[in-house]
Design an enzyme around this catalytic site. Structure first.
Site, PDB file in Angstrom:
ATOM      1  N   HIS A  64      40.607  59.390  41.089  1.00 47.56           N
ATOM      2  CA  HIS A  64      40.304  59.148  39.756  1.00 47.56           C
ATOM      3  C   HIS A  64      38.330  59.957  40.560  1.00 47.56           C
ATOM      4  O   HIS A  64      38.529  58.945  41.956  1.00 47.56           O
ATOM      5  CB  HIS A  64      39.974  58.049  39.350  1.00 47.56           C
ATOM      6  CG  HIS A  64      40.597  57.424  38.314  1.00 47.56           C
ATOM      7  ND1 HIS A  64      40.946  57.213  36.861  1.00 47.56           N
ATOM      8  CD2 HIS A  64      42.500  58.081  37.609  1.00 47.56           C
ATOM      9  CE1 HIS A  64      42.071  56.643  36.453  1.00 47.56           C
ATOM     10  NE2 HIS A  64      42.598  57.412  36.831  1.00 47.56           N
ATOM     11  N   TYR A  96      34.102  52.723  30.082  1.00 54.50           N
ATOM     12  CA  TYR A  96      32.694  51.687  29.881  1.00 54.50           C
ATOM     13  C   TYR A  96      32.050  52.007  29.275  1.00 54.50           C
ATOM     14  O   TYR A  96      31.288  53.312  29.012  1.00 54.50           O
ATOM     15  CB  TYR A  96      32.052  51.304  31.542  1.00 54.50           C
ATOM     16  CG  TYR A  96      32.740  50.999  32.887  1.00 54.50           C
ATOM     17  CD1 TYR A  96      32.778  50.069  33.097  1.00 54.50           C
ATOM     18  CD2 TYR A  96      33.191  51.860  33.827  1.00 54.50           C
ATOM     19  CE1 TYR A  96      33.726  49.203  34.475  1.00 54.50           C
ATOM     20  CE2 TYR A  96      33.885  51.462  34.936  1.00 54.50           C
ATOM     21  CZ  TYR A  96      34.287  50.916  34.912  1.00 54.50           C
ATOM     22  OH  TYR A  96      34.748  50.247  36.385  1.00 54.50           O
ATOM     23  N   PRO A 132      33.632  41.232  37.129  1.00 60.25           N
ATOM     24  CA  PRO A 132      34.265  42.861  37.019  1.00 60.25           C
ATOM     25  C   PRO A 132      34.198  43.732  36.413  1.00 60.25           C
ATOM     26  O   PRO A 132      33.990  44.950  37.429  1.00 60.25           O
ATOM     27  CB  PRO A 132      35.575  41.902  36.188  1.00 60.25           C
ATOM     28  CG  PRO A 132      35.184  41.493  34.713  1.00 60.25           C
ATOM     29  CD  PRO A 132      33.987  40.833  35.718  1.00 60.25           C
ATOM     30  N   LYS A 178      34.439  45.413  41.658  1.00 57.03           N
ATOM     31  CA  LYS A 178      34.379  44.880  43.661  1.00 57.03           C
ATOM     32  C   LYS A 178      34.271  44.249  44.211  1.00 57.03           C
ATOM     33  O   LYS A 178      34.293  43.804  45.261  1.00 57.03           O
ATOM     34  CB  LYS A 178      32.738  45.114  43.414  1.00 57.03           C
ATOM     35  CG  LYS A 178      31.995  46.624  43.593  1.00 57.03           C
ATOM     36  CD  LYS A 178      31.592  47.072  44.944  1.00 57.03           C
ATOM     37  CE  LYS A 178      31.442  48.499  44.017  1.00 57.03           C
ATOM     38  NZ  LYS A 178      32.551  49.266  44.532  1.00 57.03           N
ATOM     39  N   TYR A 202      29.836  52.202  43.557  1.00 58.99           N
ATOM     40  CA  TYR A 202      31.416  52.508  43.049  1.00 58.99           C
ATOM     41  C   TYR A 202      32.582  52.677  43.599  1.00 58.99           C
ATOM     42  O   TYR A 202      33.480  52.487  43.752  1.00 58.99           O
ATOM     43  CB  TYR A 202      31.606  53.693  41.132  1.00 58.99           C
ATOM     44  CG  TYR A 202      33.107  52.740  40.454  1.00 58.99           C
ATOM     45  CD1 TYR A 202      32.405  52.509  39.537  1.00 58.99           C
ATOM     46  CD2 TYR A 202      33.936  53.423  40.668  1.00 58.99           C
ATOM     47  CE1 TYR A 202      33.066  51.952  38.962  1.00 58.99           C
ATOM     48  CE2 TYR A 202      35.020  52.792  39.579  1.00 58.99           C
ATOM     49  CZ  TYR A 202      34.585  52.098  39.028  1.00 58.99           C
ATOM     50  OH  TYR A 202      35.383  51.604  38.415  1.00 58.99           O
TER      51      TYR A 202
HETATM   52  P1  RFL Z   1      42.571  35.055  45.435  1.00 61.18           P
HETATM   53  O1  RFL Z   1      43.109  36.607  45.021  1.00 61.18           O
HETATM   54  O2  RFL Z   1      42.041  34.274  44.092  1.00 61.18           O
HETATM   55  O3  RFL Z   1      43.160  34.382  45.965  1.00 61.18           O
HETATM   56  C1  RFL Z   1      43.425  33.670  46.857  1.00 61.18           C
HETATM   57  C2  RFL Z   1      44.598  32.695  46.682  1.00 61.18           C
HETATM   58  O4  RFL Z   1      44.840  31.050  47.494  1.00 61.18           O
HETATM   59  C3  RFL Z   1      45.674  30.182  46.880  1.00 61.18           C
HETATM   60  N1  RFL Z   1      45.319  28.847  46.814  1.00 61.18           N
HETATM   61  C4  RFL Z   1      45.692  28.353  47.904  1.00 61.18           C
HETATM   62  N2  RFL Z   1      46.165  28.313  48.776  1.00 61.18           N
HETATM   63  C5  RFL Z   1      46.552  27.005  49.447  1.00 61.18           C
HETATM   64  N3  RFL Z   1      46.055  25.955  49.132  1.00 61.18           N
HETATM   65  C6  RFL Z   1      45.331  25.986  48.206  1.00 61.18           C
HETATM   66  N4  RFL Z   1      44.122  24.759  47.992  1.00 61.18           N
HETATM   67  C7  RFL Z   1      44.690  26.867  47.996  1.00 61.18           C
HETATM   68  N5  RFL Z   1      43.458  27.403  46.874  1.00 61.18           N
HETATM   69  C8  RFL Z   1      44.160  28.486  46.008  1.00 61.18           C
HETATM   70  C9  RFL Z   1      45.511  30.921  45.309  1.00 61.18           C
HETATM   71  O5  RFL Z   1      46.974  30.862  45.329  1.00 61.18           O
HETATM   72  C10 RFL Z   1      45.570  32.092  45.688  1.00 61.18           C
HETATM   73  O6  RFL Z   1      46.691  33.025  45.483  1.00 61.18           O
HETATM   74  O7  RFL Z   1      41.386  35.544  46.331  1.00 61.18           O
HETATM   75  P2  RFL Z   1      41.341  36.793  46.979  1.00 61.18           P
HETATM   76  O8  RFL Z   1      42.647  36.989  48.072  1.00 61.18           O
HETATM   77  O9  RFL Z   1      40.128  36.733  47.840  1.00 61.18           O
HETATM   78  O10 RFL Z   1      41.622  38.488  45.607  1.00 61.18           O
HETATM   79  C11 RFL Z   1      40.426  38.368  45.335  1.00 61.18           C
HETATM   80  C12 RFL Z   1      39.959  39.014  44.411  1.00 61.18           C
HETATM   81  O11 RFL Z   1      41.925  38.534  43.644  1.00 61.18           O
HETATM   82  C13 RFL Z   1      39.233  39.521  43.075  1.00 61.18           C
HETATM   83  O12 RFL Z   1      38.219  39.294  43.859  1.00 61.18           O
HETATM   84  C14 RFL Z   1      39.831  40.673  42.397  1.00 61.18           C
HETATM   85  O13 RFL Z   1      40.672  40.220  41.597  1.00 61.18           O
HETATM   86  C15 RFL Z   1      38.427  40.354  41.227  1.00 61.18           C
HETATM   87  N6  RFL Z   1      38.600  40.977  40.297  1.00 61.18           N
HETATM   88  C16 RFL Z   1      38.806  42.754  40.881  1.00 61.18           C
HETATM   89  N7  RFL Z   1      38.422  43.813  42.052  1.00 61.18           N
HETATM   90  C17 RFL Z   1      38.140  44.737  42.070  1.00 61.18           C
HETATM   91  O14 RFL Z   1      37.927  44.926  43.411  1.00 61.18           O
HETATM   92  N8  RFL Z   1      38.348  45.826  40.770  1.00 61.18           N
HETATM   93  C18 RFL Z   1      38.647  45.235  39.826  1.00 61.18           C
HETATM   94  O15 RFL Z   1      38.651  45.912  39.017  1.00 61.18           O
HETATM   95  C19 RFL Z   1      38.569  44.065  39.698  1.00 61.18           C
HETATM   96  N9  RFL Z   1      39.273  43.128  37.578  1.00 61.18           N
HETATM   97  C20 RFL Z   1      38.670  41.362  39.176  1.00 61.18           C
HETATM   98  C21 RFL Z   1      39.235  42.226  37.463  1.00 61.18           C
HETATM   99  C22 RFL Z   1      39.195  39.895  38.765  1.00 61.18           C
HETATM  100  C23 RFL Z   1      39.165  39.572  37.294  1.00 61.18           C
HETATM  101  N10 RFL Z   1      39.514  38.626  36.810  1.00 61.18           N
HETATM  102  C24 RFL Z   1      40.187  37.549  36.011  1.00 61.18           C
HETATM  103  C25 RFL Z   1      38.484  37.403  37.348  1.00 61.18           C
HETATM  104  C26 RFL Z   1      39.149  41.652  36.529  1.00 61.18           C
HETATM  105  C27 RFL Z   1      39.396  40.630  36.047  1.00 61.18           C
HETATM  106  C28 RFL Z   1      39.769  40.669  34.696  1.00 61.18           C
HETATM  107  C1  PHB Z   2      40.889  47.030  35.424  1.00 61.60           C
HETATM  108  O1  PHB Z   2      41.524  47.745  35.418  1.00 61.60           O
HETATM  109  O2  PHB Z   2      41.914  45.704  35.694  1.00 61.60           O
HETATM  110  C2  PHB Z   2      39.366  47.068  35.941  1.00 61.60           C
HETATM  111  C3  PHB Z   2      39.130  48.461  36.213  1.00 61.60           C
HETATM  112  C4  PHB Z   2      37.848  48.179  36.435  1.00 61.60           C
HETATM  113  C5  PHB Z   2      36.617  47.350  36.664  1.00 61.60           C
HETATM  114  C6  PHB Z   2      37.506  45.849  35.744  1.00 61.60           C
HETATM  115  C7  PHB Z   2      38.320  45.738  35.853  1.00 61.60           C
HETATM  116  O3  PHB Z   2      36.237  47.349  36.457  1.00 61.60           O
END
Ligand code: RFL
Ligand code: PHB
Length: 389
Positions: free
Chosen positions: A72, A200, A292, A296, A384
């Site tokens: 993109h 957005y 989100p 980032k 971004y």
């Molecule tokens: P995670 O993915 O939470 O993984 C942590 C893992 O640790 C396990 N765990 C344990 N294991 C052993 N013992 C324990 N006591 C434990 N406690 C927990 C968990 O089961 C899990 O498997 O953290 P990590 O690896 O640091 O990764 C971070 C990302 O997952 C997170 O920052 C992103 O998903 C955030 N996010 C987005 N980030 C982006 O860069 N681009 C995006 O487009 C984006 N969109 C989003 C998002 C997060 C969202 N939500 C649901 C908060 C969109 C959404 C809606």
């Molecule tokens: C997504 O595709 O889940 C997504 C994309 C951009 C964002 C947050 C979530 O800023």
């Protein structure tokens, strides 16, 4: 059991760190609380910065990503019915890619399995000991049996609800937190995306985001109240509300269908300082959370992995611990920039319950500045696509 690095958490940050270290001959054990299927059923991030893609390549796990991702070069922003583009390519000569976190994590699991590196699923009651001196010990239960591992270092990659951050005594850490008075209701649907680039949308009814995973899988979000429950939102209500928040020209093109996933996430900013205590290092969501809006979260988790990997490599290959000692400072310097961007973009695009008409006019003026001012667009684009490591 004995190993070099114990990685708590088998999410994207833990798995990527494990893969990078494994490639350099450093032995790791990953402890994951959930099952593999459970981790892979969580729908999360969709946008990867170039630095994230580069590190996946360095780890040797970017084969499918390179084939299947979508590049993109820009994103659309809308204010009520008006729409304009922020062109990443023009302003930064760079871009982002669309590739789901689920797929990225699956690739990392497959590679770890193929390499025969150790991962223990359903590891319960993880307790981290002796990180301040000597060699750390990690205790946990699996299948009702108590086990322990001695190691040189512990990487706390266990997300916001993990045990690693809590292991650092309160007197040794500070948490900087901001919560927002709304959440995001997200759905995944097997329908073609409404637009080639993400949209957005700021509207009088609240924020909306049109995103995607592939040509026939769309991800849409709408700002919702913190008291809303998923069961109260039928698919029909969701589509109706989304259509009212995006420009009419796009609403007319929207293909709707049954949702295959629906969830609500609260929005929060949080940073823990420092990100190290003795031989325990925090990575990713274990140390910081962003709303989100700026995409980032995963990307900042990956930049932590980069700094920690550099530090561990210097330690094991050159016997130098200087980079490890600087880990927290280096990681935090980039983390705070991502926090600022995510906070700014969230404030700009959402409706706040206590917002005055003046506040609304300020949002409008700032969105129009982005539309009209190339310098403002350049700053947004640089943030971004991802600031340099
Ligand atoms: P995670 O993915 O939470 O993984 C942590 C893992 O640790 C396990 N765990 C344990 N294991 C052993 N013992 C324990 N006591 C434990 N406690 C927990 C968990 O089961 C899990 O498997 O953290 P990590 O690896 O640091 O990764 C971070 C990302 O997952 C997170 O920052 C992103 O998903 C955030 N996010 C987005 N980030 C982006 O860069 N681009 C995006 O487009 C984006 N969109 C989003 C998002 C997060 C969202 N939500 C649901 C908060 C969109 C959404 C809606
Ligand atoms: C997504 O595709 O889940 C997504 C994309 C951009 C964002 C947050 C979530 O800023």
């Amino acid at each position: 059991m004995l190993t070099q690095v114990v990685i708590i958490g088998g999410g994207p940050s833990g798995m990527l760190l494990g893969q990078l270290l494994h490639k350099q001959g450093i032995e790791t054990v990953v402890l994951e609380r959930q099952t593999r299927d459970y981790v892979l059923s969580r729908i999360r991030a969709g946008i990867l910065e170039r630095g994230t893609v580069e590190l996946m390549r360095q780890a040797g796990v970017a084969g499918r990503l390179d084939c299947e991702c979508f590049i993109h070069d820009g994103t659309l922003l809308s204010f009520n019915n008006q729409c304009f583009q922020i062109n990443f390519r023009k302003h930064t000569n760079s871009s982002v890619v669309v590739y789901g976190q689920t797929e990225l994590t699956r690739d990392l699991y497959d590679d770890r399995e193929a390499a025969g590196a150790k991962i223990i699923f359903e590891a319960q009651n993880v307790i981290i000991e002796d990180v301040e001196r000597g060699s750390p010990k990690v205790n946990f239960n699996v299948n009702g049996q108590l086990q322990s591992i001695r190691c040189d270092f512990v990487a706390g990659c266990d997300g916001f609800h993990g045990v690693s951050r809590q292991t650092i005594p309160k007197s040794k850490r500070r948490e900087f937190e901001k919560t927002y008075p709304f959440g995001w209701l997200g759905i995944l649907s097997e329908t073609p995306p409404v637009n080639e680039e993400l949209v957005y949308a700021h509207s009088e009814r609240g924020f909306a985001l049109c995103s995607m995973r592939n040509r026939n899988l769309s991800r849409y979000y709408i700002q919702c109240s913190l008291s809303d429950k998923v069961k109260d939102w039928t698919d029909l209500n969701f589509w109706d509300e989304l259509k009212r928040r995006i420009p009419e020209s796009l609403a007319d093109l929207l293909v709707v269908g049954p949702s295959v996933e629906k969830s609500i996430a609260p929005l929060r900013s949080l940073v823990t300082e420092p990100m190290q205590w003795g031989r325990l290092f925090l990575c990713g969501d274990a140390a910081h959370i962003v709303p989100p809006t700026g995409a980032k979260g995963l990307n900042t988790a990956v930049s932590d992995v980069y700094y920690l990997f550099q530090g561990l490599i210097r330690y094991y290959q050159d016997g130098e611990s200087g980079d490890l000692e600087k880990y927290s400072e280096r990681a935090l310097s980039r983390v705070w920039k991502a926090e600022r961007f995510s906070w700014w973009f969230t404030k700009l695009m959402h409706r706040f319950p206590d917002q005055s008409e003046f506040d609304q006019k300020m949002q409008q003026a700032e969105i129009f500045q982005l539309r009209d001012n190339a310098n403002a667009q350049a700053v947004m684009a640089q943030n971004y696509v991802g600031l340099p490591y």
